[in-house]
Design an enzyme around this catalytic site. Sequence first.
Site, short mmCIF file in Angstrom:
data_model
loop_
_atom_site.label_atom_id
_atom_site.label_comp_id
_atom_site.label_asym_id
_atom_site.label_seq_id
_atom_site.Cartn_x
_atom_site.Cartn_y
_atom_site.Cartn_z
N ASP A 1 0.85 -1.18 0.00
CA ASP A 1 0.00 0.00 0.00
C ASP A 1 0.90 1.25 0.00
OD1 ASP A 1 -3.05 0.71 0.36
OD2 ASP A 1 -1.99 2.04 1.73
N TYR B 1 -3.34 10.99 1.75
CA TYR B 1 -3.91 10.88 0.40
C TYR B 1 -3.87 12.22 -0.32
CZ TYR B 1 -5.58 6.13 1.08
OH TYR B 1 -5.64 4.78 1.26
N HIS C 1 -5.08 -7.43 -0.50
CA HIS C 1 -4.25 -6.24 -0.40
C HIS C 1 -3.42 -6.19 0.89
CE1 HIS C 1 -3.04 -2.24 -1.56
NE2 HIS C 1 -3.56 -1.70 -0.46
#
Length: 389
Positions: A165, A309, A364
């Site tokens: 990630d 983000y 993930h």
Amino acid sequence: MQENLRRKFEMYRRSTRLKSLEESAEYGINSDALGQLFAHWQFQYKYPKRVKYLNKFDHFKTTIQGLDIHFVHVKPTAENVKVIPLLLLHGWPSSIKDFYEAIPLLTSPRPGYDFVFEVVVPSLPGFCYSQGPVKVGFSPHQIAIVMRNLMERIGFKQFYVQGGDFGHTIGSHMAILFPDQVLGFHTSFPVNFSKISMLTWLVGGVWPSLMPKEITDSMYPLKDKFKYLWEEFGYMHIQATKPDTGGIALQDSPVGLAAYIVDRILVFTNQSNKLLEDGGLSSFNKTDLIDNVMLYWSTGSITTSLRLYKESFASEVDRILEEIPTSVPTWGLRTKHEIFHTPDFILRRKYNLVGITNLDTGGHFVAFEKPVEFTDDVFTAVKKFRLIK
């Protein structure tokens, strides 16, 4: 903190419940599944016992570039084997908890290997016990510098890096910026979002025979992949534009925070989970999921974690680094249900790709979900890295 949590629980317990539509998780986390998680949290989650569990490794804090950085540092006790430093980097909505079952496996000798790992597991800046930046613009490439400086502070001039990630992005940047210090890079999210990579993916939608079999099932047809991205990546748009607004709402309710975080973990472990009534919750240990939520809740760090983000998408430097190749030996662990796949021939344009493992399972968060397969692959990769040095 426990008393505050009990009050919040009581408010949630007394609130009006909305039943999930048609008993599925397609509209978000299923109400019955959340009820199961809430009941487990109230009656079976033993807070003192979990605190003891999370403290079973040594925790430290140090100041790097003005930020208080938290990290777990575990040294092996084995003798007569070479000890190799390994930096483990998590992403969002993960934490150091992702690696808790893998750490004992990484620090224990195993047949066929003449080395064992000394692991450093930091909380990324703004995550859990690490201080968040107070100025805008702190993106993954700057975190990469902080992580290098952390390893030097501990005493490691050279080391191996593992990441998934955001940890993949940060580790990749470290391999570009510090090729003489990063001895090898293991990624559990072997992707590249360069312009040529994205163009190749789109071309494969027209001529799928050009694409290797290992990615065609998950990346094509394009309409299905676009549908999946449209449905499941709204969270990313919110966090890349208004992270503080979302963060304030999430920090107000521990159950709301759990619903948001757990929903992402369930869907990104296997996108078909949303078709199940409980969203796939039954395949996870509920205590482990709550541990991760509690790390965010107890530190009040969800807002500062979401900001990564916005910083990442706004950073021109990070986009440039995505295009630059690195000479550092790299190994990829590709899981079956990963959210995005990049073909090997594109990865080789970016990385000195020594090898890649294609698992027929996993998603993930592979270190959290499949710690045995994860640690096996890290050992395999580093053994290969050492042979070519």
